[in-house]
Design an enzyme around this catalytic site. Sequence first.
Site, PDB file in Angstrom:
ATOM      1  N   GLY A   1      55.969  43.581  55.634  1.00  0.00           N
ATOM      2  CA  GLY A   1      56.885  43.056  54.627  1.00  0.00           C
ATOM      3  C   GLY A   1      56.533  41.656  54.184  1.00  0.00           C
TER       4      GLY A   1
ATOM      5  CB  ALA B   1      60.492  44.196  57.577  1.00  0.00           C
TER       6      ALA B   1
ATOM      7  CD  GLU C   1      53.864  48.066  56.578  1.00  0.00           C
ATOM      8  OE1 GLU C   1      54.451  47.260  55.836  1.00  0.00           O
ATOM      9  OE2 GLU C   1      52.610  48.194  56.594  1.00  0.00           O
TER      10      GLU C   1
ATOM     11  CD  GLU D   1      55.355  46.138  51.981  1.00  0.00           C
ATOM     12  OE1 GLU D   1      55.175  47.308  51.618  1.00  0.00           O
ATOM     13  OE2 GLU D   1      56.174  45.819  52.876  1.00  0.00           O
TER      14      GLU D   1
END
Length: 257
Positions: free
Chosen positions: A108, A64, A131, A111
Amino acid sequence: MTQVVLTEVHGKVGLIRINRPEAMNALNNNVVDGIGAAIDTFEADENIGCIVITGNEKAFAAGADIGFMKDFDYMHAYKTDFITRNWERVKTARKPVIAAVAGFALGGGCEMAMMCDMIFAADTAKFGQPEIRLGTMPGAGGTQRLPRAVGKAKAMDMCLTARMMDAAEAEKSGLVARVIPADHLLEETLKAATTIASFSLPVIMMIKESVNRAYESSLNEGLLFERRVFHSAFALEDQKEGMAAFVEKRKAVFKNR
């Protein structure tokens, strides 16, 4: 302005390409909203039977977009329904979605790939949930989908140490369906997607829904669901055509009804 999501149609396959090479395809709202809009378009197109999401040779998505997120406070994340509002559109697609991953699929990006129905990985692919290095934790399924794919021990290892998993280990662990030489990744993924899309679309969606049900229910409840959907398939014209074609030793011509 550069389009951050590009789409192409390959026969009965819809291709979605994340296009932020300058940011290693980092995922922000523009990208995720673009993916969602592309899925909406391909879901509405009765000619499309399978969807592929990919990035470039360096990254599927390196995570992300940290610059986009770094100043969020709790109320902003909560009130804007961060992640749930738009990321989950990948998961709710009724047609099969294949992630074609080369290079990095981190945070992300990993994911997002796991939200797809299966992952085809280039031999250059690297998966990870780093993360913890940023003082935070996975928030788009990394602590939930990853252990379901690779088991608790490897998921704990990846989330707590931030180590990356290469394509060979990812296949051995059950995270990816196939490992393909990088220069053939898209070709082979589109070939598989084309095979899927050549079958009856109602049956494709029934199978996807039934396999996903296995993650959401007990074995007996899942079997009951499968049996009921299997019974309902006998109402399809495509079932009549498929079985008749088999008996008559010819190729079936499915009409998606």
